[in-house]
Design a protein around this motif. Structure first.
Motif, PDB file in Angstrom:
ATOM      1  N   LEU A 128       0.826  -1.210   0.000  1.00  0.00           N
ATOM      2  CA  LEU A 128       0.000   0.000   0.000  1.00  0.00           C
ATOM      3  C   LEU A 128       0.858   1.258   0.000  1.00  0.00           C
ATOM      4  O   LEU A 128       0.547   2.239  -0.707  1.00  0.00           O
ATOM      5  N   ASP A 129       1.940   1.249   0.763  1.00  0.00           N
ATOM      6  CA  ASP A 129       2.842   2.408   0.777  1.00  0.00           C
ATOM      7  C   ASP A 129       3.470   2.633  -0.598  1.00  0.00           C
ATOM      8  O   ASP A 129       3.612   3.783  -1.051  1.00  0.00           O
ATOM      9  N   VAL A 131       2.245   1.758  -3.543  1.00  0.00           N
ATOM     10  CA  VAL A 131       1.225   2.267  -4.470  1.00  0.00           C
ATOM     11  C   VAL A 131       0.920   3.735  -4.178  1.00  0.00           C
ATOM     12  O   VAL A 131       0.767   4.552  -5.105  1.00  0.00           O
ATOM     13  N   SER A 132       0.847   4.084  -2.904  1.00  0.00           N
ATOM     14  CA  SER A 132       0.553   5.477  -2.550  1.00  0.00           C
ATOM     15  C   SER A 132       1.674   6.412  -2.988  1.00  0.00           C
ATOM     16  O   SER A 132       1.422   7.512  -3.518  1.00  0.00           O
ATOM     17  N   SER A 135       1.502   6.830  -6.730  1.00  0.00           N
ATOM     18  CA  SER A 135       0.369   7.673  -7.118  1.00  0.00           C
ATOM     19  C   SER A 135       0.660   9.144  -6.851  1.00  0.00           C
ATOM     20  O   SER A 135       0.349  10.015  -7.681  1.00  0.00           O
ATOM     21  N   SER A 136       1.282   9.423  -5.707  1.00  0.00           N
ATOM     22  CA  SER A 136       1.623  10.820  -5.389  1.00  0.00           C
ATOM     23  C   SER A 136       2.630  11.381  -6.375  1.00  0.00           C
ATOM     24  O   SER A 136       2.528  12.544  -6.814  1.00  0.00           O
ATOM     25  N   ASP A 139       0.834  12.131  -9.646  1.00  0.00           N
ATOM     26  CA  ASP A 139      -0.032  13.321  -9.519  1.00  0.00           C
ATOM     27  C   ASP A 139       0.796  14.612  -9.571  1.00  0.00           C
ATOM     28  O   ASP A 139       0.390  15.610 -10.199  1.00  0.00           O
ATOM     29  N   THR A 259      10.603   1.353  -3.691  1.00  0.00           N
ATOM     30  CA  THR A 259       9.510   0.731  -4.429  1.00  0.00           C
ATOM     31  C   THR A 259      10.009  -0.418  -5.291  1.00  0.00           C
ATOM     32  O   THR A 259       9.388  -1.488  -5.355  1.00  0.00           O
TER      33      THR A 259
END
Length: 307
Positions: A128-129, A131-132, A135-136, A139, A259
């Motif tokens: 989850l970390d 992916v977050s 995503s950040s 963005d 990652t």
């Protein structure tokens, strides 16, 4: 009369003892002159507990040789001998073999189809970390590009700023196309494969996993990986874009090191797959990874830009 009485008064025991030696002598003489009894023949004498003599001529005459079996009868007899017998031992062995095969197949399927449901809580938090963070980062890049677009459209930006943005665009495209060398944070993956079980499909899955994890530049064994790269096998050797790659295989990747490392070491990931093949894979995170290999672009003969 007295003499006769003395003759009749002889002791019977003495008379027997006098006669016995003659009887023994006669018996001894009879045994010496009698011929030896014939050897017993199997099946002709009552069983007295002695082992029968199968080597005697009489036994060989009584045993008649069987005619040889040929043709269909021979194959039929061989088929009957080779048929499995329905015994308890054979039935138990068959059941154990079936259960063992089913267990192995279930374990392999579970390993291949291992998803998020099978991961531990710490692994789920790490995924989850990752992916977050990705995503950040995406963005932020979108916002920067939209801001630059708006400024260029409104005319508030200077020519120097437009040129700078164009240069950044060229550099980005050059990195993606593999036409320029690059450097930055990332990881180095080293695969030691003495049995040469890590083949082309596994390396292709490795590249796909790295791209999904946000890799910006990849080098496999000294060959730059681009969108048109292909992986193959030739006589047991790995081939990348037609170039043989030596072993141990060294993969350099530029991107977010945390990652990328998590994507490689996640349960069911590439590192676990490589170890199942009998190879060993080690991941090293670094703040600076240099990729000097470049890709020579081929001239497009069919694709043309839309005007």
């Amino acid at each position: 009369m007295a003499d006769r009485k003395q003759d009749h008064d002889v002791d019977p025991v003495d008379e027997v003892e006098a006669v016995e030696p003659e009887v023994e002598e006669v018996e001894a003489g009879d045994d010496a002159d009698a011929p030896a009894p014939p050897a017993p023949v199997f099946g002709t004498e009552p069983d007295d507990g002695a082992d029968p003599d199968f080597t005697s001529p009489e036994a060989r005459e009584l045993v008649s040789p069987r005619p040889p079996v040929e043709g269909k009868d021979a194959w039929g007899r061989l088929f009957k001998m080779s048929r499995p017998r329905a015994t308890r031992a054979n039935l138990l062995a068959a059941i154990l073999a079936i259960l063992l095969g089913a267990a192995i197949a279930a374990q392999v399927q579970l390993t291949n189809q291992r998803g998020l449901d099978e991961l531990s809580q710490s692994d789920l938090v790490r995924v989850l970390d990752d992916v977050s963070a990705r995503s950040s980062r995406l963005d932020q890049q979108v916002r920067e590009l939209e801001t630059t677009r708006d400024r260029l459209k409104s005319g508030t930006g200077t020519a120097g700023e437009a040129l700078e943005q164009a240069q950044k665009r060229v550099d980005t495209l050059g990195i993606l196309a593999g036409t320029i060398a690059t450097k930055g944070p990332g990881i180095t993956l080293r695969i030691t494969d003495p049995d040469r079980q890590v083949n082309g499909p596994i390396v292709l899955d490795l590249i796909q996993e790295l791209r999904d994890a946000g890799a910006e530049s990849i080098d496999v064994g000294g060959v730059r990986i681009v969108a048109s790269s292909f992986i193959g096998d030739r006589n047991g050797d790995l081939v990348v874009d037609g170039t043989p790659v030596s072993r141990p295989l060294v993969v350099k990747v530029i991107g977010d090191s945390k990652t990328l490392s998590s994507a490689m070491t996640i349960p069911g990931g590439i590192v676990e797959t490589v170890r199942q093949k009998g190879a060993n894979a080690t991941v090293t995170e670094s703040s600076l990874v240099e990729i000097t290999s470049v890709h020579r672009p081929t001239e497009m003969t069919h694709a043309k830009p839309v005007e």
